[in-house]
Design an enzyme around this catalytic site. Structure first.
Site, PDB file in Angstrom:
ATOM      1  N   ASP A 354      -8.468  40.460  12.102  1.00 33.92           N
ATOM      2  CA  ASP A 354      -8.212  41.745  11.456  1.00 33.92           C
ATOM      3  C   ASP A 354      -9.467  42.613  11.596  1.00 33.92           C
ATOM      4  OD1 ASP A 354      -6.263  43.209   9.593  1.00 33.92           O
ATOM      5  OD2 ASP A 354      -8.172  43.401   8.548  1.00 33.92           O
ATOM      6  N   ILE A 355      -9.298  43.858  12.061  1.00 39.33           N
ATOM      7  CA  ILE A 355     -10.443  44.762  12.192  1.00 39.33           C
ATOM      8  C   ILE A 355     -10.906  45.169  10.795  1.00 39.33           C
ATOM      9  CG2 ILE A 355     -11.255  46.977  13.093  1.00 39.33           C
ATOM     10  CD1 ILE A 355      -9.119  46.792  15.233  1.00 39.33           C
ATOM     11  N   GLU A 398      -3.653  46.750  12.826  1.00 40.51           N
ATOM     12  CA  GLU A 398      -4.972  46.386  13.337  1.00 40.51           C
ATOM     13  C   GLU A 398      -5.171  44.877  13.376  1.00 40.51           C
ATOM     14  OE1 GLU A 398      -5.540  47.070   8.837  1.00 40.51           O
ATOM     15  OE2 GLU A 398      -4.275  47.776  10.479  1.00 40.51           O
TER      16      GLU A 398
END
Length: 484
Positions: A354-355, A398
């Protein structure tokens, strides 16, 4: 039906029996010969109630065919105290993969020779009996002397006789006249498949009998897909195509080389008349007696259809922004690998990424920059993959996911850290991040040896928990969580 009766008789005679329906094999099984033969060995052993020991017998030095033969000879057949009848149903599924088909059916031919004529070095194969059930409407370019289809006892489903065609029409609820039966048989002979297709469409009122006769050999007819497949198989072997041209160009039976005749007969295109051959039905004569200009048009059309199909497959399985696999492809692949590795008893690792603070990134730099950022992250992830079996996917928004078949905990953690290092090396500015000035990732890792009694949702759940803990511990890190 015949296979079931043979197996019932075999069991009455004290034989052990195993049936493998190749239509049930997952698409990933056919990725390469090694994987297919491992599935073949593991599935046979499972049906015999034996422990999966494929890993003990597989050595890359010796090659797939040798390893498979060794597994049968020194493990599966040795464990049987009576003859083993191995029945392969829907074997034509393998025909779709020519490289695998050539090796696999060549292997069966070698086993047949061992079993029939005896081999002082491999007495176990004397226990093996093979039953192979397949369609004759698909041709594969097997070496004549390596084919298992021209040895042993070959039992063909013969063309239906006129009274059987009449009975079949009644079973479809059709009251076809004697004249219509004659016309239909003149068109497709007694071919059970072609007759069944015709009666099915007439019964559904998709087409009238008169329309069938008029359009049967055209691109708009009910047989168009079947005829194009036959044409494509012929194009793959010019020698075979040239031989068939001689057959349809003549109104009387002609002589052919026995090997070419065998292959054309395997496709259902010809029938034997003593030592000569003729086209099996008028449908094939009409379709294949086209002028060269029409064949060029057909070739162009098929090529376009194949390109369109490839593009459609891309749309279905690839995320258009990142060019990674999409969520649907991820779910399918995870399920396939879960079942395959469960049979082999090998580990499966999953990484969820996950960004960090991506919403803040979008708010700061705008959505176009956010899209560009996702593309850069996707590249950082894909360049970390080492095996062709590994799959990277855009999991959603994302989030990204990586499926790592046959990968240990150590291998998965190393891959996760390479991804983090790749991304940091890009030095993507993120002024609103709480963990530094550059863009970072949080990753959750989990590894398990899959079981057929559980589902892939188990590893997804644990990897998601690991990702949650990575965020809770301050982000920009990798957390491993194992099954309790």
């Amino acid at each position: 039906s015949l296979m079931s009766r043979i197996l019932a008789t075999a069991r009455e005679c004290g034989c052990r029996t195993v049936t493998l329906n190749l239509q049930l094999a997952a698409a990933s099984v056919f990725a390469d010969l090694d994987r297919f033969l491992q599935w073949f060995c593991a599935s046979t052993g499972k049906s015999l109630g034996l422990e999966n020991r494929v890993a003990d017998y597989w050595d890359d030095i010796f090659g797939s065919n040798y390893n498979c033969t060794d597994y049968f000879e020194n493990y599966l057949l040795t464990a049987c105290d009576s003859p083993l009848v191995l029945a392969l149903d829907d074997a034509d599924r393998v025909f779709q993969y020519p490289e695998i088909a050539s090796e696999f059916f060549g292997l069966l031919r070698a086993w047949y020779e061992k079993a029939k004529y005896g081999d002082s070095g491999s007495p176990s194969f004397e226990k093996l009996r093979l039953v192979v059930v397949h369609s004759t409407e698909v041709y594969i370019p097997l070496n004549y002397n390596q084919s298992p289809f021209n040895v042993g006892l070959s039992i063909d489903l013969p063309p239906l006789a006129e009274f059987q065609v009449q009975d079949l029409s009644l079973r479809h609820g059709l009251e076809m006249s004697g004249s219509q039966i004659d016309q239909l048989m003149a068109l497709v002979g007694g071919n059970p498949y072609l007759l069944r297709v015709a009666m099915y469409h007439i019964r559904r009122r998709d087409i009238t009998f008169e329309q069938l006769l008029k359009t049967a050999a055209t691109e708009g007819g009910i047989y168009s897909d079947h005829l194009r497949r036959q044409w494509r198989h012929l194009q793959e072997c010019p020698e075979l195509a040239a031989a068939f041209e001689l057959v349809i160009a003549s109104d009387v039976p002609v002589e052919l080389d026995s090997k070419l005749g065998f292959k054309l007969q395997s496709m259902g295109l010809i029938i034997l008349w003593g030592g000569e051959v003729t086209a099996s039905c008028d449908l094939y004569r009409q379709y294949f007696r086209r002028p060269p200009s029409q064949w060029k048009q057909l070739s162009d059309r098929i090529a376009k259809l194949e390109r369109d199909n490839q593009e459609l497959q891309q749309l279905v399985k690839v995320d258009s922004l990142t060019q990674l696999a999409n969520r649907r492809c991820f779910d399918e692949y995870l399920n396939l690998e879960w079942r395959r590795l469960a049979q082999l008893g090998k580990p499966l690792s999953l990484i969820l990424c996950d960004i960090d603070f991506f919403k803040a990134y979008n708010d700061t730099y705008g959505h176009p920059a956010g899209d560009e950022c996702l593309q850069k992250v996707a590249k950082a992830i894909s360049t970390a993959l080492k095996s062709p079996d590994d799959l990277a996917a855009r999991y959603g928004g994302e989030e990204f996911a990586l499926v790592l078949p046959d990968t240990s905990v150590e291998g998965a953690l190393l891959t996760a850290e390479i991804i983090r290092a790749n991304l940091k090396g890009l030095l993507i500015p993120h002024s609103n991040s709480d963990v530094g000035y550059f863009l970072t990732l949080s990753l959750g890792v989990s590894t398990i040896v899959p079981s057929l009694e559980s589902s892939p949702a188990a590893i997804v759940h644990v990897a998601d928990q690991a990702l949650y803990e990575a965020k809770a511990q301050g982000r920009d890190r990798t957390v491993l969580k194992l099954f309790s």
